[in-house]
Scaffold this motif. Sequence first.
Motif, mmCIF file in Angstrom:
data_model
loop_
_atom_site.group_PDB
_atom_site.id
_atom_site.type_symbol
_atom_site.label_atom_id
_atom_site.label_comp_id
_atom_site.label_asym_id
_atom_site.label_seq_id
_atom_site.Cartn_x
_atom_site.Cartn_y
_atom_site.Cartn_z
ATOM 1 N N LEU A 243 5.047 10.361 -54.970
ATOM 2 C CA LEU A 243 5.315 11.285 -56.069
ATOM 3 C C LEU A 243 6.384 10.723 -57.003
ATOM 4 O O LEU A 243 6.262 10.796 -58.231
ATOM 5 C CB LEU A 243 5.756 12.640 -55.501
ATOM 6 C CG LEU A 243 5.979 13.783 -56.490
ATOM 7 C CD1 LEU A 243 5.599 15.116 -55.846
ATOM 8 C CD2 LEU A 243 7.420 13.848 -56.962
ATOM 9 N N ALA A 256 -3.019 14.525 -55.452
ATOM 10 C CA ALA A 256 -2.124 15.539 -54.894
ATOM 11 C C ALA A 256 -2.615 16.938 -55.244
ATOM 12 O O ALA A 256 -3.555 17.116 -56.021
ATOM 13 C CB ALA A 256 -0.695 15.337 -55.403
ATOM 14 N N LYS A 260 2.437 20.134 -56.642
ATOM 15 C CA LYS A 260 3.246 18.951 -56.958
ATOM 16 C C LYS A 260 3.661 18.903 -58.429
ATOM 17 O O LYS A 260 4.545 18.140 -58.794
ATOM 18 C CB LYS A 260 2.481 17.673 -56.595
ATOM 19 C CG LYS A 260 2.189 17.511 -55.108
ATOM 20 C CD LYS A 260 3.467 17.393 -54.306
ATOM 21 C CE LYS A 260 3.182 17.181 -52.824
ATOM 22 N NZ LYS A 260 4.413 17.062 -52.024
#
Length: 424
Positions: A243, A256, A260
Motif C-alpha cells: 500500500l 486491494a 484501502k
Amino acid sequence: MKGKRTDISFSKRHILLLAFLYCLSGLLLSCQANTESDELNGRITLWHSWSPSEFIVLEAALDEFQEIHPDVRITAVALPKDQLLDSLYDAGTDGLGPDLFLGQDRWIGELVENRVIRPLAKASTLEREMDYRNYVLTQYNGKQYGLPLSLAPYALYYNKTFVTQPPTTLDELLAEAAAGHRVAFVPRFEEAYWGIQAFGEGLFDDQSNFTLTQSGFVEWLTWLDDAQRASGVILNIDDESLLELFATGEIVYYVAKPEKQAQIDALLSEDTTFEYGVAPLPAGPFAPAGPLLPAETIMLYTHSSSNQAKIANELALFLTNQQQSIRFMRALSIVPANTAVQVDIRIYPNVFGFSQQAKTAVVIPNEIPSTPLKTAGDRAYVSVLSGILTPAEAVCRFGREVVAIEGYAPIKISLPEGCYLTNE
C-alpha cells in the motif's frame, strides 16, 4: 293508545340506534387499537464498528428513522472491529446484547450454529432490489440472516499518471509490468482468489458442491508461479508495504479492497502529483476475474423481545433501502449492496469500479466454515510459490483438506484427475 305505541316504538328505535352506535364505536376503537399496535414503539440497541466520522452519517439515518417512528429510541454503541464478535458471545442471554449489529457476512454460519442471530422477517420484500449474489450472502440453510449493507470486493487500483486505460486481461497486465508499470498484490487465498474463476468454473457450483475438476485453481496457481518470476510483478504477503509503495508512486497497479482508499488518501502527501482510479481485475482465458465478495451486513440478535425484534427488523430494512444506500455511498464512498442504486461513473468513479467488479464476484456458501477453508487455501498458495509442491499437488491436498473440513458425501465432490480421497 296510539300515542303510547308511538312512544314505545320510538324508544325501541332509540335503543336500537344506541346499540348500533355503541357497536360501531367499539369497532372503531378496535381498529384504532390495532393501528396503534402496528406502530413501532420501544427502545433498541445497535452495535457497530464505524469511526466517529462515519458514525455521523449513520446517526443521521437513525435520526430519520426515529422521526418517522417518534416512539422509537435507538441507542448506538461503537465497538472496536476486533472485539465485536467476541462481545456478541460474551453478551449471551443476559440481556446486554444488541438488538441488531453491523458485522461481516463470513460470521453468519458460526453465529447461526451458536444461536446468536435469528432470521430476518419479511426478507422477500427486498428481493427485487437485490442481486442474486448479494441476496445469498446472508443465506444459511435456506433462511436469510440479515441484509448486506455494503460490498467490498478486491479490485485493481491504478496510478492515473501512467495509465489512461487499465488492462482488461492477464496478458495485458503482464505486458504492463514488463513495460515498467509495476504490479503488486498479496498472493494468498482471500486476497488472490480472483484468478481462479478467470481460468475455470470456480470451486463451488450453484448447489454448493465442491468442484475442483474444472475449477481453474491449478491453472491459476501455475500462472502465479510464473508471474512471480516475471519482470515488474511483486507478490508479497506484506500488504501494508505494498500500500505504501502504491501511495508513493513506486508501483502502478495494486490489488486491494475499497477500505484501502482511506489509507491511501492518508498517505498521499500534499505535493503528490498523481490521482488513482479503480477498475475491475483483468480477465483470464476462461472468464472475468472473480474475487470474493465480502459484505458488511446488518444482523439481528436472537435474544431480543418480540417488540424489539420487530423494530430491529424494520430498521434493517430501512438502512438498506435505496435512499439510505445512496446516503452512505455519497458520504462515505461505500459500495452499495442494494443494486437498485445506480452508481454514476462521473460522480463516483472509484465506487463505480468496485461496483462493476462486484458483478462478477464470488460468494462462497455460508454453510462452509470460512476460517479452515482460508487456512487450507493459504497453504496451497504458499506451497506452490515456495516451490514445495506443484500446482496439481497443492490443489489435490487442498481438496482433501476441504472435504475433511466439510464432510462432503462423495457425490458432492469432484477432485482433479489423479487425486483421490486417501490418506497422504
